[in-house]
Scaffold this motif. Structure first.
Motif, PDB file in Angstrom:
ATOM      1  N   ARG A  14     -31.526  15.795  -6.276  1.00  0.00           N
ATOM      2  CA  ARG A  14     -30.687  15.390  -7.580  1.00  0.00           C
ATOM      3  C   ARG A  14     -28.779  15.624  -6.784  1.00  0.00           C
ATOM      4  O   ARG A  14     -28.235  16.705  -5.704  1.00  0.00           O
ATOM      5  CB  ARG A  14     -30.747  16.640  -8.614  1.00  0.00           C
ATOM      6  CG  ARG A  14     -32.226  16.097  -9.149  1.00  0.00           C
ATOM      7  CD  ARG A  14     -32.279  14.672 -10.123  1.00  0.00           C
ATOM      8  NE  ARG A  14     -33.277  14.970 -11.021  1.00  0.00           N
ATOM      9  CZ  ARG A  14     -33.905  14.616 -10.499  1.00  0.00           C
ATOM     10  NH1 ARG A  14     -34.676  13.271  -9.522  1.00  0.00           N
ATOM     11  NH2 ARG A  14     -35.199  14.520 -11.699  1.00  0.00           N
ATOM     12  N   LYS A  15     -27.977  15.539  -7.764  1.00  0.00           N
ATOM     13  CA  LYS A  15     -26.540  16.152  -7.542  1.00  0.00           C
ATOM     14  C   LYS A  15     -26.768  17.419  -8.013  1.00  0.00           C
ATOM     15  O   LYS A  15     -26.945  17.839  -7.963  1.00  0.00           O
ATOM     16  CB  LYS A  15     -25.934  15.279  -8.552  1.00  0.00           C
ATOM     17  CG  LYS A  15     -25.834  15.495 -10.128  1.00  0.00           C
ATOM     18  CD  LYS A  15     -24.959  14.521 -11.074  1.00  0.00           C
ATOM     19  CE  LYS A  15     -25.560  14.393 -12.371  1.00  0.00           C
ATOM     20  NZ  LYS A  15     -26.971  13.842 -13.271  1.00  0.00           N
ATOM     21  N   PRO A  38     -11.818  22.542 -16.795  1.00  0.00           N
ATOM     22  CA  PRO A  38     -12.854  22.295 -15.733  1.00  0.00           C
ATOM     23  C   PRO A  38     -12.216  21.168 -15.195  1.00  0.00           C
ATOM     24  O   PRO A  38     -12.187  19.856 -14.921  1.00  0.00           O
ATOM     25  CB  PRO A  38     -14.257  22.255 -16.864  1.00  0.00           C
ATOM     26  CG  PRO A  38     -13.947  22.322 -18.152  1.00  0.00           C
ATOM     27  CD  PRO A  38     -13.372  21.741 -18.142  1.00  0.00           C
ATOM     28  N   VAL A  39     -12.134  22.003 -13.408  1.00  0.00           N
ATOM     29  CA  VAL A  39     -12.077  21.264 -12.195  1.00  0.00           C
ATOM     30  C   VAL A  39     -13.745  20.650 -12.112  1.00  0.00           C
ATOM     31  O   VAL A  39     -14.201  22.034 -11.566  1.00  0.00           O
ATOM     32  CB  VAL A  39     -11.305  22.336 -11.228  1.00  0.00           C
ATOM     33  CG1 VAL A  39     -10.914  20.784  -9.919  1.00  0.00           C
ATOM     34  CG2 VAL A  39     -10.125  22.286 -12.298  1.00  0.00           C
ATOM     35  N   LEU A  40     -13.447  19.863 -11.246  1.00  0.00           N
ATOM     36  CA  LEU A  40     -15.499  19.519 -11.155  1.00  0.00           C
ATOM     37  C   LEU A  40     -14.630  18.522 -10.084  1.00  0.00           C
ATOM     38  O   LEU A  40     -13.944  18.103  -9.549  1.00  0.00           O
ATOM     39  CB  LEU A  40     -15.792  17.915 -12.176  1.00  0.00           C
ATOM     40  CG  LEU A  40     -15.780  18.999 -13.220  1.00  0.00           C
ATOM     41  CD1 LEU A  40     -16.772  18.124 -14.066  1.00  0.00           C
ATOM     42  CD2 LEU A  40     -16.876  20.266 -13.269  1.00  0.00           C
ATOM     43  N   PHE A  41     -16.242  18.841  -8.772  1.00  0.00           N
ATOM     44  CA  PHE A  41     -16.211  18.046  -7.985  1.00  0.00           C
ATOM     45  C   PHE A  41     -17.787  17.645  -7.520  1.00  0.00           C
ATOM     46  O   PHE A  41     -18.260  18.898  -8.934  1.00  0.00           O
ATOM     47  CB  PHE A  41     -15.197  18.014  -7.047  1.00  0.00           C
ATOM     48  CG  PHE A  41     -15.569  19.887  -6.933  1.00  0.00           C
ATOM     49  CD1 PHE A  41     -17.072  19.765  -5.622  1.00  0.00           C
ATOM     50  CD2 PHE A  41     -14.938  20.486  -6.792  1.00  0.00           C
ATOM     51  CE1 PHE A  41     -17.041  21.615  -4.891  1.00  0.00           C
ATOM     52  CE2 PHE A  41     -14.980  22.177  -6.138  1.00  0.00           C
ATOM     53  CZ  PHE A  41     -16.562  22.299  -5.363  1.00  0.00           C
ATOM     54  N   LEU A  42     -18.170  16.891  -6.497  1.00  0.00           N
ATOM     55  CA  LEU A  42     -19.317  17.025  -6.571  1.00  0.00           C
ATOM     56  C   LEU A  42     -19.893  16.819  -4.670  1.00  0.00           C
ATOM     57  O   LEU A  42     -19.041  17.048  -4.033  1.00  0.00           O
ATOM     58  CB  LEU A  42     -20.502  15.295  -6.640  1.00  0.00           C
ATOM     59  CG  LEU A  42     -20.044  14.674  -8.076  1.00  0.00           C
ATOM     60  CD1 LEU A  42     -19.845  13.732  -7.594  1.00  0.00           C
ATOM     61  CD2 LEU A  42     -20.881  15.456  -9.233  1.00  0.00           C
ATOM     62  N   ILE A 184     -25.257  22.762 -10.768  1.00  0.00           N
ATOM     63  CA  ILE A 184     -24.162  23.529 -11.110  1.00  0.00           C
ATOM     64  C   ILE A 184     -23.633  24.954 -10.502  1.00  0.00           C
ATOM     65  O   ILE A 184     -24.274  25.931 -10.651  1.00  0.00           O
ATOM     66  CB  ILE A 184     -23.393  23.308 -12.504  1.00  0.00           C
ATOM     67  CG1 ILE A 184     -24.424  22.218 -13.725  1.00  0.00           C
ATOM     68  CG2 ILE A 184     -22.530  24.167 -13.157  1.00  0.00           C
ATOM     69  CD1 ILE A 184     -24.677  22.435 -15.238  1.00  0.00           C
ATOM     70  N   LEU A 185     -22.560  24.662  -9.932  1.00  0.00           N
ATOM     71  CA  LEU A 185     -22.087  25.928  -9.464  1.00  0.00           C
ATOM     72  C   LEU A 185     -21.100  25.791 -10.271  1.00  0.00           C
ATOM     73  O   LEU A 185     -20.204  25.259 -10.441  1.00  0.00           O
ATOM     74  CB  LEU A 185     -21.813  25.675  -7.780  1.00  0.00           C
ATOM     75  CG  LEU A 185     -22.407  25.985  -6.535  1.00  0.00           C
ATOM     76  CD1 LEU A 185     -23.581  24.474  -6.880  1.00  0.00           C
ATOM     77  CD2 LEU A 185     -20.866  25.433  -5.610  1.00  0.00           C
ATOM     78  N   THR A 186     -20.924  27.545 -10.921  1.00  0.00           N
ATOM     79  CA  THR A 186     -20.126  27.554 -11.928  1.00  0.00           C
ATOM     80  C   THR A 186     -18.274  28.331 -11.324  1.00  0.00           C
ATOM     81  O   THR A 186     -17.659  29.066 -12.091  1.00  0.00           O
ATOM     82  CB  THR A 186     -20.333  28.845 -12.390  1.00  0.00           C
ATOM     83  OG1 THR A 186     -21.119  29.856 -11.664  1.00  0.00           O
ATOM     84  CG2 THR A 186     -22.113  28.409 -13.415  1.00  0.00           C
ATOM     85  N   GLY A 187     -17.931  28.070  -9.830  1.00  0.00           N
ATOM     86  CA  GLY A 187     -16.960  28.819  -9.692  1.00  0.00           C
ATOM     87  C   GLY A 187     -17.272  30.118  -8.832  1.00  0.00           C
ATOM     88  O   GLY A 187     -17.966  30.570  -9.118  1.00  0.00           O
ATOM     89  N   THR A 188     -16.172  30.285  -7.869  1.00  0.00           N
ATOM     90  CA  THR A 188     -15.725  31.474  -7.697  1.00  0.00           C
ATOM     91  C   THR A 188     -14.727  32.275  -7.133  1.00  0.00           C
ATOM     92  O   THR A 188     -13.668  32.330  -8.450  1.00  0.00           O
ATOM     93  CB  THR A 188     -15.825  31.679  -5.648  1.00  0.00           C
ATOM     94  OG1 THR A 188     -16.358  32.623  -4.639  1.00  0.00           O
ATOM     95  CG2 THR A 188     -14.068  30.709  -5.699  1.00  0.00           C
ATOM     96  N   PRO A 189     -15.067  34.268  -7.862  1.00  0.00           N
ATOM     97  CA  PRO A 189     -13.806  34.772  -8.367  1.00  0.00           C
ATOM     98  C   PRO A 189     -12.892  34.734  -6.663  1.00  0.00           C
ATOM     99  O   PRO A 189     -13.123  34.434  -5.650  1.00  0.00           O
ATOM    100  CB  PRO A 189     -14.909  36.093  -8.615  1.00  0.00           C
ATOM    101  CG  PRO A 189     -16.294  35.916  -7.860  1.00  0.00           C
ATOM    102  CD  PRO A 189     -16.515  34.448  -7.969  1.00  0.00           C
ATOM    103  N   ALA A 190     -12.528  36.140  -7.104  1.00  0.00           N
ATOM    104  CA  ALA A 190     -12.050  36.796  -5.576  1.00  0.00           C
ATOM    105  C   ALA A 190     -11.996  36.255  -4.338  1.00  0.00           C
ATOM    106  O   ALA A 190     -13.503  37.456  -4.592  1.00  0.00           O
ATOM    107  CB  ALA A 190     -10.434  37.372  -6.511  1.00  0.00           C
TER     108      ALA A 190
END
Ligand SMILES: O=C([O-])CC(=O)C(=O)O
Ligand SMILES: [Mg+2]
Length: 222
Positions: A14-15, A38-42, A184-190
Motif C-alpha cells: 500500500r501507499k 498540509p504539504v504532501l508527498f508519497l 500516513i507519516l505526520t511530519g517531523t519535529p525540529a
C-alpha cells in the motif's frame, strides 16, 4: 480479518502518504514558510525498511537526514472522510523515519522538480512494529525522539503539530482514497541532521515503541 493482517501492513504494497512542514520549529530550521494547507508527498512500498537491515545513503547524496515521525496505519479505507469520524479509520500506529536526501531535495526545490529522488529511494521509510490503537490513547500528546550515536537530536511532541491527526486524514482523503493498510507519516519535529556511514540511530515514540538502525552507503549506481 484486519486484526490478523494489519500487524504486517508493510507487506501489503500500500501507499505511504507523507506530510511535510507540520511542526513550526522544523519548518523554521529549514527556512521554509509555514504552510496554510498540509504539504504532501508519497513514498512507494519499496521504501519500507525493517530493523536488522541498514539504512543506505543513496549514491547521489552526501547529506542524508533523519526525520523521526508518528505513522498512522489505516484500519479501514475511505474517501472524503469527515474530520469528526477520522479517528475511527485508524487501525494503529508505527514509529517511522522519513529519511531525506537533503542536498537532493534542495536541488529539486531550486529546479522546481518533485522530491522523488530525495524522499522515495529504497529503504527511505524505516519502520518499527505495528502498535495497536489501544496502546496509544492520546496520539496527539506523544513524545517523538531520535538519538544518533547516543546523542539526543530530535525530541518533539505530537501536540505541536500544525495540522491535527483528524484534519490530516480529512484533507488527504479528499484528494486520494485511503485504503486499509496505508501509512500516513505526520511530519517531523525540529532537530533533523545528517547521518554518516557507521552511525547508529535509535528512535522512539515515548517508551511505547523503539527501534535501532545503522547507516551504510548504497552500492547501487547506474
Ligand atoms: O523534508 C521536509 O522538511 C518535509 C518533511 O518531510 C517534514 O516536515 O517532515
Ligand atoms: Mg518528513
Amino acid at each position: 480479518m484486519a486484526a490478523v493482517r494489519l500487524p504486517r501492513f508493510w507487506e501489503w504494497g500500500r501507499k505511504i502518504v507523507c506530510v511535510g512542514r507540520n511542526y513550526v520549529d522544523h519548518a523554521k530550521e529549514l527556512n521554509n514558510p509555514l504552510p496554510s494547507e498540509p504539504v504532501l508527498f508519497l513514498k512507494p512500498p519499496s521504501s519500507y525498511l525493517r530493523e536488522g537491515h541498514p539504512i543506505e545513503i543513496p549514491w547521489y547524496s552526501h547529506n542524508l537526514h533523519h526525520e523521526v515521525e508518528l505513522g498512522l496505519v489505516l484500519g479501514k479505507g475511505g474517501r472524503c472522510i469527515p474530520t469528526a469520524d477520522a479517528m475511527d479509520f485508524i487501525g494503529g500506529y508505527a514509529l517511522c523515519l522519513d529519511m531525506t536526501a537533503r542536498d537532493t531535495q534542495d536541488t529539486c526545490k531550486q529546479k522546481g522538480l518533485p522530491w522523488t529522488l530525495a524522499k522515495a529511494f529504497d529503504g527511505s521509510c524505516p519502520i518499527g512494529d505495528f502498535i495497536p490503537k489501544q496502546k496509544i490513547p492520546e496520539p496527539q500528546n506523544l513524545r517523538v525522539w531520535l538519538k544518533v550515536n547516543g546523542a539526543l537530536r530530535q525530541d518533539g511532541n505530537t501536540s505541536d503539530m500544525i495540522f491535527s491527526i483528524p484534519s490530516l486524514i480529512n484533507y488527504i482523503s479528499n484528494i486520494m482514497t485511503l485504503e486499509e493498510g496505508d501509512l500516513i507519516l505526520t511530519g517531523t519535529p525540529a532537530g533533523v541532521s545528517a547521518v554518516h556511514e557507521g552511525d547508529r540511530l535509535e528512535a522512539g515514540l515515548g517508551n511505547i515503541s523503539t527501534m535501532n538502525f545503522t547507516i551504510t552507503r548504497s552500492s547501487a549506481k547506474p
